[in-house]
Design a protein around this motif. Structure first.
Motif, PDB file in Angstrom:
ATOM      1  N   PHE A 188      -6.938   4.031  -8.576  1.00  0.00           N
ATOM      2  CA  PHE A 188      -6.366   3.977  -7.233  1.00  0.00           C
ATOM      3  C   PHE A 188      -5.895   5.380  -6.884  1.00  0.00           C
ATOM      4  O   PHE A 188      -4.975   5.914  -7.499  1.00  0.00           O
ATOM      5  CB  PHE A 188      -5.190   2.996  -7.197  1.00  0.00           C
ATOM      6  N   GLU A 189      -6.566   5.983  -5.912  1.00  0.00           N
ATOM      7  CA  GLU A 189      -6.201   7.343  -5.494  1.00  0.00           C
ATOM      8  C   GLU A 189      -5.976   7.373  -3.991  1.00  0.00           C
ATOM      9  O   GLU A 189      -6.602   6.629  -3.239  1.00  0.00           O
ATOM     10  CB  GLU A 189      -7.305   8.346  -5.860  1.00  0.00           C
ATOM     11  N   THR A 190      -5.065   8.228  -3.578  1.00  0.00           N
ATOM     12  CA  THR A 190      -4.851   8.498  -2.162  1.00  0.00           C
ATOM     13  C   THR A 190      -4.852  10.013  -1.996  1.00  0.00           C
ATOM     14  O   THR A 190      -4.835  10.763  -2.981  1.00  0.00           O
ATOM     15  CB  THR A 190      -3.507   7.938  -1.678  1.00  0.00           C
ATOM     16  N   ASP A 222       0.824  -1.205   0.000  1.00  0.00           N
ATOM     17  CA  ASP A 222       0.000   0.000   0.000  1.00  0.00           C
ATOM     18  C   ASP A 222       0.861   1.259   0.000  1.00  0.00           C
ATOM     19  O   ASP A 222       0.524   2.254  -0.653  1.00  0.00           O
ATOM     20  CB  ASP A 222      -0.939   0.001   1.204  1.00  0.00           C
ATOM     21  N   VAL A 247     -13.719  -1.615   2.642  1.00  0.00           N
ATOM     22  CA  VAL A 247     -12.779  -0.718   3.316  1.00  0.00           C
ATOM     23  C   VAL A 247     -12.812  -1.070   4.800  1.00  0.00           C
ATOM     24  O   VAL A 247     -13.861  -0.984   5.438  1.00  0.00           O
ATOM     25  CB  VAL A 247     -13.152   0.763   3.110  1.00  0.00           C
ATOM     26  N   ILE A 288     -11.735   6.374   3.196  1.00  0.00           N
ATOM     27  CA  ILE A 288     -12.856   6.103   2.290  1.00  0.00           C
ATOM     28  C   ILE A 288     -12.932   7.124   1.161  1.00  0.00           C
ATOM     29  O   ILE A 288     -13.045   6.779  -0.012  1.00  0.00           O
ATOM     30  CB  ILE A 288     -14.205   6.164   3.039  1.00  0.00           C
ATOM     31  N   GLU A 324      -9.340   2.594   7.765  1.00  0.00           N
ATOM     32  CA  GLU A 324      -8.850   2.942   6.434  1.00  0.00           C
ATOM     33  C   GLU A 324      -9.618   4.138   5.874  1.00  0.00           C
ATOM     34  O   GLU A 324     -10.734   4.441   6.285  1.00  0.00           O
ATOM     35  CB  GLU A 324      -9.000   1.754   5.477  1.00  0.00           C
ATOM     36  N   ASP A 355     -11.539   0.894 -11.263  1.00  0.00           N
ATOM     37  CA  ASP A 355     -11.665   2.135 -10.527  1.00  0.00           C
ATOM     38  C   ASP A 355     -10.265   2.663 -10.214  1.00  0.00           C
ATOM     39  O   ASP A 355      -9.406   1.896  -9.777  1.00  0.00           O
ATOM     40  CB  ASP A 355     -12.428   1.893  -9.223  1.00  0.00           C
ATOM     41  N   ARG A 386      -5.675  -4.794  -2.788  1.00  0.00           N
ATOM     42  CA  ARG A 386      -6.995  -4.225  -3.072  1.00  0.00           C
ATOM     43  C   ARG A 386      -7.022  -3.566  -4.454  1.00  0.00           C
ATOM     44  O   ARG A 386      -7.286  -2.392  -4.615  1.00  0.00           O
ATOM     45  CB  ARG A 386      -7.399  -3.235  -1.982  1.00  0.00           C
ATOM     46  N   HIS A 435     -12.674  11.966  -4.737  1.00  0.00           N
ATOM     47  CA  HIS A 435     -12.564  10.518  -4.971  1.00  0.00           C
ATOM     48  C   HIS A 435     -13.200   9.762  -3.813  1.00  0.00           C
ATOM     49  O   HIS A 435     -12.935  10.050  -2.646  1.00  0.00           O
ATOM     50  CB  HIS A 435     -11.105  10.084  -5.094  1.00  0.00           C
ATOM     51  N   HIS A 436     -14.043   8.776  -4.160  1.00  0.00           N
ATOM     52  CA  HIS A 436     -14.682   7.905  -3.175  1.00  0.00           C
ATOM     53  C   HIS A 436     -14.344   6.465  -3.541  1.00  0.00           C
ATOM     54  O   HIS A 436     -14.588   6.024  -4.663  1.00  0.00           O
ATOM     55  CB  HIS A 436     -16.202   8.102  -3.179  1.00  0.00           C
ATOM     56  N   ARG A 437     -13.777   5.728  -2.606  1.00  0.00           N
ATOM     57  CA  ARG A 437     -13.427   4.341  -2.861  1.00  0.00           C
ATOM     58  C   ARG A 437     -14.682   3.473  -2.965  1.00  0.00           C
ATOM     59  O   ARG A 437     -15.725   3.784  -2.386  1.00  0.00           O
ATOM     60  CB  ARG A 437     -12.534   3.792  -1.745  1.00  0.00           C
TER      61      ARG A 437
END
Length: 255
Positions: free
Chosen positions: A122-124, A62, A203, A209, A207, A120, A84, A197-199
Motif C-alpha cells: 500500500f503506497e501513496t 484511507d 481504482v 493510480i 482516485e 501488493d 481496498r 508505484h502502480h496500483r
C-alpha cells in the motif's frame, strides 16, 4: 442478537489481529486500525507501533492508512470488510474472496504472515516522498519532484463517464522491469533516489493510480527523471486495464 453476534465476531477478529501484529512486529513497525463501536458510528481507532492510540469521528480509513504508510511497515485493519486491502477472514466472517480464512481459536499465523507479505504494498504519494526523505543520500538533495496519475472520468463533454479502471499486471515481469527503470534512472548524474508505484485492482474515478517520485540534487534532473519514469512505466511494464463506463466495459493495454 445480530448486534451481539457482530460484536462477538469483532472481538474474535481483534484477538487474531493482535496476535498477528505481535508476529509482524518482529519484522517491522505495525499499525492496527479498528472500526468504531456500533454505538459510536464513523469512529476509527488506530494504534501505532510505540503504543500510541488515537480516535476520532472524522477519521477515514484511507486517511489513516495514508498516515501509517509514511513510517510503518505493516497496517492491520479490524472491521473494515470493504477496505481496498487483502482480507483475512476469521472463522465464518462474511468476506468475499478472502486472501486467507483462519480459525479464530487456532489461527495459522505463519500462513497469515505469508498472506500479508504476498500482498501488493500500500503506497501513496506521501509514503513515497517520506521514503525519499529518509534516503541515505537525502543530505545531497535540493529537489523532490513527483507525478501522480489518476482515473479521469471524462475525456471531453461528449465522452462516456468512466466509473472505474481495474489493473492487472504480470507480477514477476512487471517487478523486474520496474526495478530496471528505477536502477537506470538512479544511475543518472544528479538523481539520488527514485520511487515508482502502480496500483492494481479496481481504482474508482478520481482516485490515484500511479506515482513517480524522484530525489535529486537540482530541479532540472528531478523533473526530467519524473517525466522519463512515467513514460517508461507506461511503455515497458506489462500492465492491462479494464475500463468500466456507463455503457459497458473493455480491456486494453495500459500503453
Amino acid at each position: 442478537m445480530e448486534y451481539a453476534t457482530s460484536r462477538h465476531r469483532r472481538r474474535r477478529a481483534g484477538g487474531v489481529a493482535d496476535r498477528l501484529a505481535d508476529r509482524l512486529a518482529e519484522r517491522g513497525r505495525v499499525g492496527v486500525v479498528r472500526a468504531g463501536d456500533p454505538d459510536v458510528p464513523d469512529r476509527t481507532t488506530y494504534t501505532v507501533g510505540d503504543g500510541w492510540t488515537g480516535a476520532g469521528p472524522d477519521a477515514d480509513v484511507d486517511d489513516v492508512l495514508d498516515d501509517l504508510a509514511r513510517d510503518h511497515d505493516y497496517a492491520l485493519l479490524v472491521g473494515f470488510p470493504d477496505a481496498r486491502v487483502p482480507q483475512i477472514a476469521v472463522g465464518d466472517a462474511a468476506v468475499e474472496d478472502p486472501a486467507l480464512r483462519v480459525d479464530p481459536d487456532d489461527p495459522d499465523l505463519d500462513a497469515a504472515v505469508e498472506a500479508v507479505e504476498a500482498a501488493d504494498p500500500f503506497e501513496t504519494l506521501s509514503s513515497l516522498v517520506a521514503a525519499l526523505k529518509r534516503s541515505p543520500r537525502a543530505d545531497y538533495a535540493g529537489a523532490i519532484a513527483t507525478f501522480t496519475g489518476r482515473v479521469r472520468a471524462l475525456e471531453d463533454d461528449e465522452d462516456e463517464w468512466t466509473e472505474s479502471l481495474t489493473f492487472e499486471k504480470y507480477e514477476a515481469v512487471a517487478a523486474e522491469r520496474t526495478a530496471a527503470i528505477r536502477e537506470e534512472l538512479e544511475a543518472r548524474d544528479g538523481v539520488l533516489d527514485v520511487r515508482l508505484h502502480h496500483r492494481v485492482g479496481r481504482v474508482d474515478a478520481g482516485e490515484d493510480i500511479v506515482f513517480v517520485a524522484v530525489l535529486a540534487g537540482h530541479r532540472r534532473e528531478a523533473f526530467e527523471a519524473v517525466e522519463d519514469g512515467i513514460d517508461r512505466l507506461k511503455e515497458e511494464v506489462p500492465i492491462f486495464k479494464k475500463e468500466v463506463t456507463v455503457e459497458g466495459e473493455f480491456w486494453k493495454h495500459e500503453q
